[in-house]
Design an enzyme around this catalytic site. Structure first.
Site, PDB file in Angstrom:
ATOM      1  N   ASP A  10      -4.933   2.820  10.595  1.00 29.54           N
ATOM      2  CA  ASP A  10      -6.356   2.613  10.850  1.00 29.54           C
ATOM      3  C   ASP A  10      -6.499   2.240  12.336  1.00 29.54           C
ATOM      4  O   ASP A  10      -6.523   3.111  13.187  1.00 29.54           O
ATOM      5  CB  ASP A  10      -6.826   1.509   9.899  1.00 29.54           C
ATOM      6  N   ASP A  23      -5.407  -0.340  -2.116  1.00 32.95           N
ATOM      7  CA  ASP A  23      -6.175  -1.267  -2.974  1.00 32.95           C
ATOM      8  C   ASP A  23      -7.498  -1.686  -2.350  1.00 32.95           C
ATOM      9  O   ASP A  23      -7.737  -1.520  -1.166  1.00 32.95           O
ATOM     10  CB  ASP A  23      -5.366  -2.540  -3.218  1.00 32.95           C
ATOM     11  N   ARG A  29      -4.889   0.442  -7.081  1.00 29.60           N
ATOM     12  CA  ARG A  29      -3.662   1.047  -6.556  1.00 29.60           C
ATOM     13  C   ARG A  29      -3.146   2.140  -7.485  1.00 29.60           C
ATOM     14  O   ARG A  29      -2.475   3.071  -7.056  1.00 29.60           O
ATOM     15  CB  ARG A  29      -2.561  -0.009  -6.388  1.00 29.60           C
ATOM     16  N   GLU A  34       4.124   4.278   5.881  1.00 33.33           N
ATOM     17  CA  GLU A  34       2.897   3.476   5.784  1.00 33.33           C
ATOM     18  C   GLU A  34       1.857   4.236   4.959  1.00 33.33           C
ATOM     19  O   GLU A  34       1.905   5.468   4.869  1.00 33.33           O
ATOM     20  CB  GLU A  34       2.409   3.194   7.220  1.00 33.33           C
ATOM     21  N   ASP A  35       0.925   3.505   4.363  1.00 40.61           N
ATOM     22  CA  ASP A  35      -0.131   4.162   3.582  1.00 40.61           C
ATOM     23  C   ASP A  35      -1.196   4.776   4.481  1.00 40.61           C
ATOM     24  O   ASP A  35      -1.588   5.924   4.315  1.00 40.61           O
ATOM     25  CB  ASP A  35      -0.772   3.187   2.583  1.00 40.61           C
ATOM     26  N   GLY A  62       0.777  -1.233   0.000  1.00 42.56           N
ATOM     27  CA  GLY A  62       0.000   0.000   0.000  1.00 42.56           C
ATOM     28  C   GLY A  62       0.810   1.286   0.000  1.00 42.56           C
ATOM     29  O   GLY A  62       0.397   2.288  -0.578  1.00 42.56           O
TER      30      GLY A  62
END
Ligand code: 5GP
Length: 185
Positions: free
Chosen positions: A108, A164, A170, A104-105, A49
């Site tokens: 969460d 994604d 992506r 990191e993407d 990601g």
């Protein structure tokens, strides 16, 4: 929607446009360059990601960085982490004594990143900081605060710019909210 690209048809909304992303990444690169002056950090990309963010961010950092890559999976219901994190591809670089910047993407629940951060800490990294493209603080399950982030977003499932759904989307240049019909099918 945008450019008539077919992939945008599955999106409910463009949340962050590519121009805004580029501007935020540029600014973050300048901040990191300043904060790590005189150092040579190891940038750790959490695949897949973070791949797009990582390569853009690295080119905005004016430091002799080294790059390495890691794949981590966390198993859960499909939309959230279970806390059971598995490293599927580990780093090649020994991080003992090094300044590590984890890229990191999205943070969460924070479970994945918390696991990785603790692991690298046990390996003796001199310092560990986290740079994330997106932050979803409303979903946090562990006490984890990113040192650097570009955007705080609401509790929605987003795709694009590396993120994604089922390995797709992506390559969307913008960050989009995926239409719920796509994952509720
Ligand atoms: P955490 O352990 O913080 O709950 O999970 C982080 C990982 O969950 C992210 O690296 C990402 O792979 C995935 N994730 C969390 N929220 C989203 C989202 O809105 N869209 C996508 N595509 N992945 C997400």
């Amino acid at each position: 929607m945008e450019n008539g690209r077919k992939m945008y048809r599955d999106c409910a909304e463009i949340l962050v446009r590519r121009e805004e992303i580029a501007q935020a990444v540029r600014k973050l690169g300048e901040i990191i360059t300043h904060d790590y002056e005189g150092k040579a950090p190891v940038m750790v990309c959490i695949l897949k990601g973070a791949s797009v963010f990582f390569t853009d961010l690295a080119r905005e950092i004016d430091l002799p960085v080294e790059m390495d890559f890691m794949i981590a999976s966390s198993y859960g219901s499909g939309t959230s982490s279970s806390g059971n994190v598995r490293i599927r591809k580990d780093l090649d670089i020994d991080v003992a004594g090094r300044d590590v910047l984890i890229v990191e993407d999205i943070v969460d629940t924070g479970v994945t990143l918390n696991f990785i951060r603790n692991m690298l800490s046990h390996r003796g990294a001199a310092s560990i900081r986290v740079a994330t493209l997106l932050d979803k603080p409303s979903r946090r399950k562990v006490d984890l605060k990113a040192d650097y982030f570009c955007f705080t977003i609401p509790n929605a499932f987003v795709v694009g710019y590396g993120l994604d759904y089922d390995e797709k989307y992506r390559n969307l240049p913008d960050i989009c909210i995926l239409s719920p019909e796509i994952y509720q099918k």
